[in-house]
Scaffold this active site. Structure first.
Site, PDB file in Angstrom:
ATOM      1  CD  GLU A 144      -2.472   1.715   0.373  1.00 26.79           C
ATOM      2  OE1 GLU A 144      -2.494   2.815  -0.180  1.00 26.79           O
ATOM      3  OE2 GLU A 144      -3.252   0.995   0.079  1.00 26.79           O
ATOM      4  CD  GLN A 145      -0.395   5.331  -3.805  1.00 31.56           C
ATOM      5  OE1 GLN A 145       0.492   5.439  -4.533  1.00 31.56           O
ATOM      6  NE2 GLN A 145      -1.466   5.972  -4.172  1.00 31.56           N
TER       7      GLN A 145
ATOM      8  NE  ARG B 252     -16.313   4.785   1.483  1.00 34.27           N
ATOM      9  CZ  ARG B 252     -15.938   4.029   0.613  1.00 34.27           C
ATOM     10  NH1 ARG B 252     -14.971   3.288   0.534  1.00 34.27           N
ATOM     11  NH2 ARG B 252     -16.718   3.860  -0.627  1.00 34.27           N
TER      12      ARG B 252
ATOM     13  CE1 TYR C 294     -24.242   4.439   5.207  1.00 33.92           C
ATOM     14  CE2 TYR C 294     -25.390   5.360   3.284  1.00 33.92           C
ATOM     15  CZ  TYR C 294     -24.572   4.729   3.830  1.00 33.92           C
ATOM     16  OH  TYR C 294     -23.357   4.584   3.290  1.00 33.92           O
TER      17      TYR C 294
ATOM     18  CG  ASP D 256     -13.453   1.364  -7.076  1.00 37.60           C
ATOM     19  OD1 ASP D 256     -14.574   0.646  -7.469  1.00 37.60           O
ATOM     20  OD2 ASP D 256     -13.442   2.293  -6.375  1.00 37.60           O
TER      21      ASP D 256
END
Length: 711
Positions: free
Chosen positions: A30-31, A110, A216, A294
């Protein structure tokens, strides 16, 4: 086997867990120098929550997630309910969860989801602060280099590095994603600030002209996540982290209902998200390198499936690699992963993208049509199994375990498989963008390109009430029967011009003429507009002196149902009856209750339960789906002329045809039912199919017998 994963987001970490669970070594790069997500919410529907639960994250999902009861859509200005989609169990009825989607629909913060994934990945698997600069696939393995000078080598490389994926750029070439022209205001609001509002444990959606609001609960119910989507020209910012101007956000939602305004009043510092997407890719993998999440399929947010599809990718990737551990054939495994995932993810991409105009309608007439259609949908699909079951009930691991095969192989003959493929590839992704307008154009293009008229027939237009009526006449066919033929298309699609190819072959076989009328289509013209137009077309024939004893009414698909409905209406009006009726693969039950709709799932590529329901509700718009003139399977056939029904044995509408035949026999009507094996819906159109020729010859014999006019 060793996998290198570039990207430590939700997709990359889920892939790591799934691969480790299959005994495959993993390195994740992961960068960023720390694993973190922008402070916003996301939804993990049952199709993805099942995967995470199987990976051991069930307790954390229960602790930090909020189980949704329903997605409730309301009008942005009035707060009046528009539609409710039950997605989950409630505390009062826990059995409803299993009855619907066999899994829990969670709303999550998230950072909570990313945190639980990161905590579940063993120490040493993830390396932070490592930005990949390139890779080399030499056939025996993949070597990856990083800005830091670090190099690593594995058996395969997975690019899970997001919409601007470096892996994707090198693998498939650099192309810019599409900007949706939609931006979203986002904010999180503590529960204590909203104690005065009645906000249930639902996903609340407010639909308005060119905009929508979504709210929500997340983080165990302690925070309310708000997303307000508006046209991009209302604000200049398009980044994931840009702080937005509070006054500008409130201007975007001026005139909203009181509850939504109360939520907006509690927002102190919104930020702005720009939505980007791609149309479905033709490939995700080459050699030992593949894409995930993605990087492969960025999509619009309107089905809340972006993270879910990445999680599904991870499960299928692990399954296919595990199935090749013995032979070590990584390229074959990644090719299988691609083959299994592209159709599923592309369907979700397309559905997500095409929901935007439904949410953001601005034309008052179209809004009324939409709301009436949703009302019919609530009646036909109260548990949302039809409209969303294909998304939420999808069992990714069960699907991944099924043998791979050519989908058209459900049919035995080569020519039948050719017709199957033609139906299956009728719609292109961009055809869907304009909803029924684009689908109409695609359907006519399909018909006009593949089934042109016989050059030996004459075609003339004889308008009725301003509507096109094409008369197709065979050579020397002036003394033959007249067929009033109605095109198909589920009352939503089709045209007289598109049906001229089939009409010309009918005219040639019967030795007469075929009149194909345009009739008003839904959703602009709901039931009973088509029946009214059909009566006017029949009356026009009588007004021109055509003897009813020489007329047959016929139609294919919805047109076949309309032909029978017309006969019922003519009888009730006391009009002179035609000599006979020909119903080709008729759509006769807009309640969509036929057994074959489900038994033909995967066999019939065009008449799916979802598509049939969408077409039916667009036409009904609140009318009774069992009204005989909408659904002739429920009608009274007494007094109708002889009826010929033709249908494919393995198509979705087979039950509609057989039930119509049974009802006709019950009421003493002479009926012939021809069932053709190993073929497709409206096989009559496909002139290269032998059953098409046979069916039209049977129609000609039937026409000659009931009219006493021989071809």
């Amino acid at each position: 086997m060793k996998a290198i994963v570039i990207g430590g987001g939700i997709g990359g970490l889920t892939a790591a867990l799934a691969l480790l669970d299959q005994g495959i070594e993993v390195e994740v790069y992961e960068q960023a120098h720390e694993l973190k997500e922008i402070g916003a919410g996301l939804q993990i529907a049952a199709n993805a929550s099942r995967v995470l639960t199987r990976l051991g994250l069930g307790p954390e999902l229960e602790r930090l997630g909020v189980a949704v009861h329903a997605i409730v859509m309301r009008d942005l200005h009035s707060d009046r309910p528009v539609h409710s989609l039950p997605v989950e169990r409630s505390d009062a009825t826990p059995e409803a969860m299993t009855a619907r989607f066999d899994g829990t629909f969670y709303q999550l913060h998230r950072p909570d989801l990313l945190g639980m994934l990161a905590d579940a990945v063993p120490a040493g698997v993830t390396r932070l602060g490592e930005k990949a600069t390139g890779f080399v696939d030499d056939g025996a393995g993949v070597t990856v280099t990083f800005e830091s000078g670090h190099r690593t080598r594995g058996d395969l490389l997975i690019g899970a590095d997001g919409i601007h994926s470096r892996v994707r750029g090198q693998l498939l070439g650099e192309t810019e994603p599409e900007f949706s022209r939609i931006v979203a205001w986002r904010a999180l609001i503590p529960r204590e600030k909203l104690a005065h509002l009645d906000l249930e444990q639902d996903c609340h959606v407010w639909l308005g002209p060119n905009r929508s609001g979504v709210a929500y609960w997340v983080h165990g119910g302690e925070l309310l996540n708000f997303v307000g989507m508006v046209p991009a020209d209302e604000t200049a910012a398009e980044s994931w982290t840009t702080q937005g101007d509070l006054a500008q956000m409130r201007r975007s939602f001026a005139g909203s209902n009181a509850r939504l305004q109360a939520i907006l009043d509690e927002i102190e510092s919104p930020f702005i998200t720009g939505y980007y997407y791609r149309y479905p890719l033709a490939e995700w993998s080459r050699g030992r390198v593949a894409l995930l999440g993605d990087a492969a399929h960025p999509m619009h947010p309107f089905l809340a499936q972006g993270a879910c599809q990445a999680i599904e990718d991870a499960a299928v990737l692990a399954h296919t690699l595990a199935s090749h551990l013995a032979d070590g054939d990584v390229p074959a495994a990644l090719a299988e992963y691609q083959t299994r995932r592209i159709p599923r993810a592309a369907r979700v991409q397309n559905a997500s993208r095409t929901q935007e105009p439904v949410w953001h309608m601005s034309d008052p007439r179209e809004i009324v049509q939409r709301n009436r259609t949703l009302a019919s949908l609530s009646e036909l699909d109260p548990d949302a199994k039809t409209l969303y079951g294909w998304v939420f009930s999808y069992d990714v691991e069960a699907e991944a375990a099924k043998p791979l095969r050519d989908p058209s192989a459900v049919l035995r003959r080569e020519e039948a498989r050719r017709a199957w493929t033609m139906w299956a590839t009728l719609l292109r992704p961009k055809d869907l963008d304009r909803q029924h307008h684009g689908i109409r154009e695609a359907y006519d293009r399909f018909l006009l390109h593949n089934f042109p008229p016989d050059p030996t027939v004459s075609v003339e237009d004889s308008p009725v009430d301003g509507r096109t009526h094409l008369r197709v006449t065979a050579p020397d066919g002036a003394g033959g029967p007249t067929l009033l033929h109605f095109h198909g298309g589920g009352y939503l699609l089709g045209s007289a011009a598109g049906s001229v190819g089939l009409a010309s072959r009918l005219a040639r076989e019967t030795g007469g003429s075929v009149v194909v009328p345009d009739y008003r289509l839904a959703p602009e013209h709901p039931y009973p507009a088509a029946v009214e137009d059909a009566v006017a077309s029949y009356d026009a024939l009588l007004g021109r002196g055509v003897d009813p004893a020489t007329i047959l009414i016929s139609g294919e698909s919805a047109g076949g149902g309309l032909a029978v409905a017309l006969a019922m209406r003519l009888r009730d009006l006391g009009r002179p009856m035609p000599a006979g009726i020909v119903a080709m693969c008729p759509m006769g039950d807009l309640a969509v209750t036929g057994e074959s709709v489900d038994t033909a799932a995967g066999v019939d590529p065009i008449s799916t339960r979802t598509f049939l329901t969408q077409m039916a509700t667009s036409y009904l718009q609140g009318s009774n789906p069992r009204a005989p003139l909408a659904s002739p399977v429920y009608g009274d056939y007494q007094g109708l002329p002889p009826l010929l029904i033709q249908v494919g044995e393995n198509e979705a509408l087979y039950s509609d045809a057989t039930r119509m035949a049974d009802a006709a026999r019950r009421d003493g009507v002479e009926v012939e039912l021809d069932a053709y094996p190993d073929t497709v819906h409206v096989f009559h159109m496909f002139d290269f199919l032998p059953e098409s020729t046979a069916a039209l010859e049977r129609t000609a014999k039937f026409a000659g017998r009931v009219t006493a006019l021989r071809p």
